[in-house]
Write a protein that holds these residues in place. Structure first.
Motif, PDB file in Angstrom:
ATOM      1  N   GLU A   1     129.508  56.481  86.160  1.00  0.00           N
ATOM      2  CA  GLU A   1     129.742  55.069  86.461  1.00  0.00           C
ATOM      3  C   GLU A   1     128.489  54.412  87.033  1.00  0.00           C
ATOM      4  OE1 GLU A   1     133.052  54.700  89.081  1.00  0.00           O
ATOM      5  OE2 GLU A   1     134.454  55.737  87.743  1.00  0.00           O
ATOM      6  N   LEU A   2     127.754  55.163  87.857  1.00  0.00           N
ATOM      7  CA  LEU A   2     126.598  54.597  88.555  1.00  0.00           C
ATOM      8  C   LEU A   2     125.300  54.722  87.768  1.00  0.00           C
ATOM      9  CD1 LEU A   2     127.290  55.923  92.181  1.00  0.00           C
ATOM     10  CD2 LEU A   2     127.789  53.654  91.250  1.00  0.00           C
ATOM     11  N   PHE A   3     125.215  55.771  86.955  1.00  0.00           N
ATOM     12  CA  PHE A   3     123.983  56.027  86.217  1.00  0.00           C
ATOM     13  C   PHE A   3     124.301  56.082  84.718  1.00  0.00           C
ATOM     14  CE2 PHE A   3     123.800  57.996  90.424  1.00  0.00           C
ATOM     15  CZ  PHE A   3     122.724  57.307  90.977  1.00  0.00           C
ATOM     16  N   SER A   4     123.449  56.701  83.947  1.00  0.00           N
ATOM     17  CA  SER A   4     123.641  56.738  82.494  1.00  0.00           C
ATOM     18  C   SER A   4     124.027  58.132  82.022  1.00  0.00           C
ATOM     19  CB  SER A   4     122.350  56.317  81.787  1.00  0.00           C
ATOM     20  OG  SER A   4     121.318  57.262  82.047  1.00  0.00           O
ATOM     21  N   GLU A   5     124.555  58.194  80.802  1.00  0.00           N
ATOM     22  CA  GLU A   5     124.852  59.494  80.197  1.00  0.00           C
ATOM     23  C   GLU A   5     123.576  60.314  80.057  1.00  0.00           C
ATOM     24  OE1 GLU A   5     126.798  58.932  76.485  1.00  0.00           O
ATOM     25  OE2 GLU A   5     128.688  58.259  77.373  1.00  0.00           O
ATOM     26  N   GLU A   6     122.492  59.621  79.707  1.00  0.00           N
ATOM     27  CA  GLU A   6     121.218  60.319  79.520  1.00  0.00           C
ATOM     28  C   GLU A   6     120.745  60.953  80.824  1.00  0.00           C
ATOM     29  OE1 GLU A   6     116.652  59.465  77.918  1.00  0.00           O
ATOM     30  OE2 GLU A   6     118.065  57.810  78.171  1.00  0.00           O
ATOM     31  N   LYS A   7     120.902  60.224  81.935  1.00  0.00           N
ATOM     32  CA  LYS A   7     120.474  60.775  83.222  1.00  0.00           C
ATOM     33  C   LYS A   7     121.336  61.971  83.609  1.00  0.00           C
ATOM     34  CE  LYS A   7     119.215  59.625  87.969  1.00  0.00           C
ATOM     35  NZ  LYS A   7     117.862  60.212  87.826  1.00  0.00           N
ATOM     36  N   LEU A   8     122.647  61.867  83.364  1.00  0.00           N
ATOM     37  CA  LEU A   8     123.525  62.997  83.667  1.00  0.00           C
ATOM     38  C   LEU A   8     123.136  64.204  82.824  1.00  0.00           C
ATOM     39  CD1 LEU A   8     125.951  64.282  85.050  1.00  0.00           C
ATOM     40  CD2 LEU A   8     127.413  63.304  83.271  1.00  0.00           C
ATOM     41  N   GLU A   9     122.888  63.962  81.546  1.00  0.00           N
ATOM     42  CA  GLU A   9     122.499  65.054  80.651  1.00  0.00           C
ATOM     43  C   GLU A   9     121.206  65.713  81.123  1.00  0.00           C
ATOM     44  OE1 GLU A   9     120.915  65.759  76.085  1.00  0.00           O
ATOM     45  OE2 GLU A   9     121.676  63.803  76.685  1.00  0.00           O
TER      46      GLU A   9
END
Length: 320
Positions: free
Chosen positions: A123-131
């Protein structure tokens, strides 16, 4: 505590009182990083969200300090007024969201806490950052299986494949595992990941990608019955990944076409494929050919290659 210290931030001159207030916020964050018991089973969703919001704010604040060219002065003041070691502070501040995510992953808290952490992070960041964070943390995680199980609930399939692909490439890069052995006893998921990995063009993974290419090449050349499962799963790889693999690896593609012609001969002659290296029904064969020929460049190469193995082009054209 920081008497006489001044910093310029966002165009304003910060006197001692303001600097102290600013430092207190960072020290609260570092205190959270130092807390070995956080999170625990009593940690609420609101507390996890607040921790990630603090990390987000710290990250943005560091970026602003960097742009104002006062980051070195600020960190010097922070280090001189904090009991934590300089290495810990450096680790905490290198990537605050990742650091908090890592604490959640490596804690002894309930599995659903990790799930909550992933959801809020997205919710706070991006899918790319999580990945990217998960890829970097995976080799350090206490339970890779637990991590993967929770990640699969939060990311779309293509992101999961890319994530698993990077993990595999990192492992191959460090250990040079026997890819042929992996393919002999493979699963659909493994073949999917290997194909996606084969498409990676990042220079840091070049050696690992070549290991995969060599392994697949060896298996398709062997025409051994032990590779039957691999062939089955290879043809079930998602269309876009399969066709891109064929386009980018023409040497492998030629052997794929040869395998299809071998399979067609069995079908036309009514022979058993029980001890053969590849086994497809006629409808499955048609499906693979249609998948290949959905790309004009592959269709042209497919029929050019077929001519070397089969004179009955009408048989193949009838499949389209």
């Amino acid at each position: 505590m920081v008497q006489g210290t001044t910093l310029k931030l966002q165009g304003f001159k910060m006197d001692t009182a303001v600097v102290e207030q600013f430092l207190n916020f960072f020290q609260d964050y570092i205190g959270l990083c130092q807390c070995e018991s956080w999170p625990d089973n009593d940690t609420t969703e609101a507390e996890i969200r607040n921790a990630l919001l603090i990390a987000q704010h710290v990250e943005k604040s560091l970026d602003r300090l960097q742009k104002k060219k006062v980051i070195s002065e600020f960190l010097s003041v922070l280090n001189s007024n904090n009991e934590a070691s300089s290495n810990l502070i450096k680790n905490c501040l290198s990537d605050p969201p990742k650091y908090i995510l890592n604490k959640i992953i490596n804690s002894n808290t309930k599995i659903n806490q990790m799930d909550v952490g992933f959801r809020i992070f997205l919710e706070l960041f991006s899918e790319e950052k999580l990945e990217n964070c998960l890829t970097e943390l995976m080799l350090e995680a206490a339970s890779k299986e637990t991590l993967l199980r929770n990640v699969t609930n939060k990311l779309p399939r293509d992101k999961i494949l890319e994530f698993k692909s990077k993990l595999l490439l990192l492992q191959l890069k460090s250990s040079e595992s026997d890819v042929v052995k992996l393919l002999t006893n493979c699963s659909q998921d493994l073949v999917d990941v290997l194909v996606v990995s084969l498409l990676n063009n990042e220079s840091q993974y070049g050696k690992a990608v070549q290991l995969i290419a060599n392994g697949i090449h060896e298996v398709v050349l062997s025409k051994d019955s032990s590779s039957k499962t691999f062939w089955k799963f290879l043809f079930q790889v998602e269309d876009r990944y399969f066709t891109e693999m064929c386009i980018e690896n023409s040497d492998i593609f030629i052997y794929i076409v040869e395998a299809l012609t071998d399979c067609s001969k069995l079908l036309r002659e009514g022979l058993s494929a029980k001890s053969f290296y590849i086994e497809l029904s006629h409808s499955e064969l048609v499906g693979v050919v249609q998948k290949i020929c959905s790309k004009d460049c592959l269709k042209s190469l497919f029929f050019d290659t077929i001519k070397n193995y089969d004179n009955d082009l009408d048989y193949w054209e009838a499949m389209l």
